[in-house]
Scaffold this motif. Structure first.
Motif, PDB file in Angstrom:
ATOM      1  N   LEU A 133      43.100 -13.458 -15.114  1.00 29.60           N
ATOM      2  CA  LEU A 133      44.279 -13.663 -16.446  1.00 29.60           C
ATOM      3  C   LEU A 133      43.885 -15.201 -16.975  1.00 29.60           C
ATOM      4  O   LEU A 133      44.688 -15.558 -17.735  1.00 29.60           O
ATOM      5  CB  LEU A 133      45.488 -13.630 -15.755  1.00 29.60           C
ATOM      6  CG  LEU A 133      45.937 -12.063 -15.103  1.00 29.60           C
ATOM      7  CD1 LEU A 133      47.218 -12.538 -14.383  1.00 29.60           C
ATOM      8  CD2 LEU A 133      46.087 -11.438 -16.234  1.00 29.60           C
ATOM      9  N   ASN A 134      42.706 -15.890 -16.616  1.00 31.33           N
ATOM     10  CA  ASN A 134      42.449 -16.856 -17.165  1.00 31.33           C
ATOM     11  C   ASN A 134      43.480 -18.065 -16.890  1.00 31.33           C
ATOM     12  O   ASN A 134      43.785 -19.055 -17.697  1.00 31.33           O
ATOM     13  CB  ASN A 134      42.296 -16.782 -18.693  1.00 31.33           C
ATOM     14  CG  ASN A 134      41.142 -18.036 -19.111  1.00 31.33           C
ATOM     15  OD1 ASN A 134      40.436 -18.381 -18.442  1.00 31.33           O
ATOM     16  ND2 ASN A 134      41.420 -18.521 -20.274  1.00 31.33           N
ATOM     17  N   LEU A 135      44.327 -18.231 -16.018  1.00 30.04           N
ATOM     18  CA  LEU A 135      45.129 -19.237 -15.370  1.00 30.04           C
ATOM     19  C   LEU A 135      44.450 -20.537 -14.993  1.00 30.04           C
ATOM     20  O   LEU A 135      43.476 -20.476 -14.262  1.00 30.04           O
ATOM     21  CB  LEU A 135      45.989 -18.527 -14.282  1.00 30.04           C
ATOM     22  CG  LEU A 135      46.681 -17.492 -14.653  1.00 30.04           C
ATOM     23  CD1 LEU A 135      47.876 -17.250 -13.278  1.00 30.04           C
ATOM     24  CD2 LEU A 135      47.600 -17.434 -15.670  1.00 30.04           C
ATOM     25  N   GLN A 136      45.091 -21.723 -15.201  1.00 30.58           N
ATOM     26  CA  GLN A 136      44.483 -22.819 -14.840  1.00 30.58           C
ATOM     27  C   GLN A 136      44.843 -23.174 -13.690  1.00 30.58           C
ATOM     28  O   GLN A 136      45.898 -23.136 -13.430  1.00 30.58           O
ATOM     29  CB  GLN A 136      45.017 -24.065 -15.994  1.00 30.58           C
ATOM     30  CG  GLN A 136      44.569 -25.392 -15.507  1.00 30.58           C
ATOM     31  CD  GLN A 136      43.061 -25.491 -15.555  1.00 30.58           C
ATOM     32  OE1 GLN A 136      42.410 -24.977 -16.450  1.00 30.58           O
ATOM     33  NE2 GLN A 136      42.472 -26.138 -14.623  1.00 30.58           N
ATOM     34  N   PRO A 137      43.852 -23.500 -12.577  1.00 33.69           N
ATOM     35  CA  PRO A 137      44.329 -23.583 -11.125  1.00 33.69           C
ATOM     36  C   PRO A 137      44.500 -25.219 -10.918  1.00 33.69           C
ATOM     37  O   PRO A 137      43.995 -26.151 -11.477  1.00 33.69           O
ATOM     38  CB  PRO A 137      42.954 -22.902 -10.609  1.00 33.69           C
ATOM     39  CG  PRO A 137      41.780 -23.213 -11.419  1.00 33.69           C
ATOM     40  CD  PRO A 137      42.471 -23.072 -12.765  1.00 33.69           C
ATOM     41  N   ASN A 173      36.999 -26.660 -13.251  1.00 34.73           N
ATOM     42  CA  ASN A 173      37.536 -27.953 -13.558  1.00 34.73           C
ATOM     43  C   ASN A 173      39.227 -28.022 -13.061  1.00 34.73           C
ATOM     44  O   ASN A 173      39.813 -28.046 -14.019  1.00 34.73           O
ATOM     45  CB  ASN A 173      37.356 -28.339 -15.094  1.00 34.73           C
ATOM     46  CG  ASN A 173      37.944 -29.910 -15.477  1.00 34.73           C
ATOM     47  OD1 ASN A 173      38.148 -30.659 -14.515  1.00 34.73           O
ATOM     48  ND2 ASN A 173      38.258 -30.147 -16.606  1.00 34.73           N
ATOM     49  N   PHE A 174      39.324 -28.254 -11.740  1.00 33.56           N
ATOM     50  CA  PHE A 174      40.459 -28.200 -11.161  1.00 33.56           C
ATOM     51  C   PHE A 174      40.677 -29.490 -10.422  1.00 33.56           C
ATOM     52  O   PHE A 174      40.090 -29.804  -9.600  1.00 33.56           O
ATOM     53  CB  PHE A 174      40.705 -26.781 -10.445  1.00 33.56           C
ATOM     54  CG  PHE A 174      39.733 -27.013  -9.395  1.00 33.56           C
ATOM     55  CD1 PHE A 174      39.886 -27.328  -8.064  1.00 33.56           C
ATOM     56  CD2 PHE A 174      38.714 -25.961  -9.590  1.00 33.56           C
ATOM     57  CE1 PHE A 174      39.069 -27.021  -7.182  1.00 33.56           C
ATOM     58  CE2 PHE A 174      37.598 -25.834  -8.662  1.00 33.56           C
ATOM     59  CZ  PHE A 174      37.948 -26.513  -7.363  1.00 33.56           C
ATOM     60  N   PRO A 175      42.094 -29.905 -10.426  1.00 37.13           N
ATOM     61  CA  PRO A 175      42.378 -30.961  -9.532  1.00 37.13           C
ATOM     62  C   PRO A 175      42.664 -30.631  -8.236  1.00 37.13           C
ATOM     63  O   PRO A 175      43.155 -29.534  -7.851  1.00 37.13           O
ATOM     64  CB  PRO A 175      43.756 -31.741 -10.245  1.00 37.13           C
ATOM     65  CG  PRO A 175      44.446 -30.434 -10.914  1.00 37.13           C
ATOM     66  CD  PRO A 175      43.110 -29.729 -11.425  1.00 37.13           C
ATOM     67  N   ILE A 176      42.378 -31.323  -7.153  1.00 38.32           N
ATOM     68  CA  ILE A 176      42.838 -30.976  -5.585  1.00 38.32           C
ATOM     69  C   ILE A 176      43.835 -32.070  -5.057  1.00 38.32           C
ATOM     70  O   ILE A 176      43.654 -33.377  -5.193  1.00 38.32           O
ATOM     71  CB  ILE A 176      41.418 -31.298  -4.696  1.00 38.32           C
ATOM     72  CG1 ILE A 176      40.459 -30.084  -5.513  1.00 38.32           C
ATOM     73  CG2 ILE A 176      41.707 -31.037  -3.382  1.00 38.32           C
ATOM     74  CD1 ILE A 176      39.088 -30.173  -4.546  1.00 38.32           C
TER      75      ILE A 176
END
Length: 618
Positions: A133-137, A173-176
């Motif tokens: 669904l192209n959600l930003q993780p 490209n996601f923050p942890i």
């Protein structure tokens, strides 16, 4: 009544910087609902002296008893003038349908991963659905205070999972963040000061994209959840995709077949904390609950009456297990329940289809039977438990797998990917038990301290009844989870290893003397004073064959006495089985009788003559 306003001028898409829609997804027991507790408490939506407890979002009785989330729920908090809509989702694979239907309300997702367990089967499932669904993780490594936490390896495993599932570069490209959800703290680095959840709030605002919407276009809303109360009736819940909506508006309801009907919205409600608040206007990007549409169903579109355009239908994964639900036909029927007729049971099961999107119900071979299909044993047992608590009496059969056929006419069966975490001491007994269930070992890792993770591909029917055997084999020192992998050719017969049943041969009340005689033959399931009937299963035989015993038989009175004659018989405590254990226990010729007060096991044919005649017919 409150009004939610957004500055918008002219036509065309706008960016709603005042709102963020985010779903929290994870494997079961990785801490989603506990983290939502912290977000709610630190957003100051409760009074200072208000006692709200823990697991606030798990409001359902069964959720609190089982310690899992069953239904997806919505809440909303305000952070520095920005409204954050939060969708709490289930983590158990059996309730994956709940996750699939609500993710399209979000623009981003928070993926929780346990710092010790790492990515598990359901982690893969929910992340795959979110990325489709192209959600930003946003990734949170939770429970970093665990003694067995292995933060660096879990981060690496999570990144590998993203590399495997990502469909475009943006997904990588996601923050942890690192968190201890129980303490309500989140950090950008594991060694940062453990203060509060502000780093998470800031990350949500900066990472989850604000919805880009057209508020002047004709209305479109996809119904993704339903609720009901006695005062306002049915709520149709969903996200407004485009346009705006106000109370007392005439709209078009487009059902799954494309048929259009005229409806009138009574109230528009928005979320604030745990409450729904009436609003005078809601715009595209908002998650709202609408009243007035009494026949709304999940997957339908609420649209502008002048321009009724349907949204794409939600695709929900198909069920893998089926059971036969029937009217209770035992001699003790009608004593406990309020609803015991086939008409009442049928109406209730078909009503469940409105909200339980993964469920399927069809009429059975007789007017008193219904074939109910679901995602797994837990999915179906939760439904049975819900029915009995509502006052229904019913009898259910052993779960069976739902098979398919390929283009060549070959039978295909569902295969699950099973992950087991336990001690290496139990490797041998588990391998032996799973080999008999047609399982194939696919991977095994050892952390060097006697803890192992073993992974299998196993037929779904091989897992029926395995959970209780697993707890026995590992003496409670293990955790298992599974996820549907796909359909593969039928793997052949799986032999059951259960011994025969002890069956009551008379109708009456169980007495100590009769139970004492029965316990010489095997283990019993009932206590003295329990009403029984002919054909009821009262224990497990020590031999493979079924055995009829008279547990209503009392000791004959004589006029010869001894000093020890009146000492009571000492009975071994009975094995009291839960609903899930009962479903696992029964064979194909047996049923579980479920009433609001009792769970009984019985033979499908109650008399010995009927059972013998049925064996000959087979």
């Amino acid at each position: 009544m409150q009004t939610e306003t957004v500055l918008h001028t002219g036509s065309g898409p706008i960016v709603r910087e005042d709102i963020r829609n985010v779903a929290i997804i994870a494997h079961v027991d990785h801490g989603k609902t506990t983290l939502v507790d912290g977000l709610l408490k630190q957003s100051h939506i409760f009074r200072e002296n208000q006692h709200v407890g823990e697991l606030i979002m798990d409001s359902n009785d069964q959720e609190r008893e089982r310690g899992i989330t069953i239904l997806a729920k919505n809440t909303a908090i305000d952070y520095r003038g920005i409204k954050i809509n939060i969708i709490d989702t289930p983590g158990h694979a059996d309730f994956g349908g709940e996750v699939e239907r609500v993710l399209n309300m979000a623009d981003g997702c928070i993926l929780l991963v346990d710092a010790a367990e790492g990515p598990m089967p359901q982690t893969r499932f929910v992340l795959q659905k979110a990325l489709e669904l192209n959600l930003q993780p946003i990734v949170i490594i939770n429970k970093i205070d665990r003694k067995d936490a292995r933060i660096d390896q879990v981060v690496e495993e999570t990144q590998d999972l993203f590399l495997e599932l990502a469909t475009n570069d943006a997904h990588l490209n996601f923050p942890i963040l690192y968190a201890i959800g129980r303490d309500g703290v989140a950090m950008l680095k594991p060694d940062d000061e453990r203060k509060d959840l502000q780093p998470l709030f800031d990350t949500i605002v900066s990472t989850v994209p604000a919805p880009v919407v057209d508020v002047d276009a004709p209305l479109q809303l996809l119904v993704t959840a339903l609720d009901y109360d006695d005062y306002k009736g049915k709520y149709a819940i969903g996200r407004i995709i485009r346009g705006q909506i106000t109370p007392n508006t005439t709209v078009a309801r487009i059902n799954r077949e494309g048929q259009i009907s005229r409806q009138k919205i009574s109230l528009v409600l928005s979320y604030k904390g745990l409450q729904r608040v009436e609003v005078s206007e809601a715009l595209a990007g908002d998650i709202v609950a609408l009243t007035g549409i009494s026949d709304a169903n999940i997957g339908e579109t609420i649209a502008d009456f002048e321009h009724p355009e349907a949204l794409p239908l939600m695709e929900i994964s198909e069920p893998t297990l089926k059971m036969t639900f029937g009217v209770n036909t035992s001699p003790l029927s009608g004593r406990d329940g309020k609803y015991s007729t086939s008409r009442q049971l049928r109406a209730r099961l078909y009503r469940e289809l409105e909200t339980n999107v993964s469920l399927r119900v069809v009429d059975g071979n007789t007017p008193d039977e219904f074939i109910v299909s679901g995602r797994g044993e837990l999915h179906l047992s939760v439904l049975i438990e819900t029915l009995r608590r509502e006052g229904y009496e019913l009898q259910v059969s052993r779960p069976e797998v739902i098979t398919r056929e390929d283009e060549h006419g070959h039978t295909l069966e569902p295969i699950e990917h099973l992950v087991i975490d336990t001690r290496d001491t139990y490797m041998g007994v588990l391998t032996e038990a799973l080999a008999a269930r047609k399982a194939q070992l696919t991977n095994m890792t050892n952390d060097g301290t006697s803890n192992i993770r073993i992974e299998y591909d196993v037929p779904t029917r091989g897992l029926i009844g395995f959970r209780n055997a697993f707890l026995t084999l590992t003496k409670g020192n293990g955790a298992m989870s599974s996820l549907l992998k796909g359909f593969e050719p039928w793997l052949g017969k799986i032999n059951t290893t259960r011994m025969g049943a002890l069956i009551a041969s008379e109708t009456g009340v169980a007495v100590t003397y009769g139970l004492g005689n029965a316990q010489m033959r095997g283990d019993t399931f009932i206590e003295p004073g329990t009403p029984v009937y002919e054909g009821m299963i009262i224990g497990l035989n020590a031999r493979p064959d079924d055995l009829a015993v008279n547990i209503c038989k009392e000791k004959q009175k004589t006029n010869i006495r001894s000093s020890t004659s009146d000492i009571s018989v000492r009975l071994t405590p009975p094995i009291l089985m839960s609903l899930e254990q009962s479903l696992d226990f029964i064979n194909n010729d047996e049923l579980v009788e479920v009433t609001p007060k009792n769970i009984r096991l019985r033979k499908r044919f109650l008399t010995q003559h009927e059972r013998a005649r049925n064996r000959q017919a087979e």
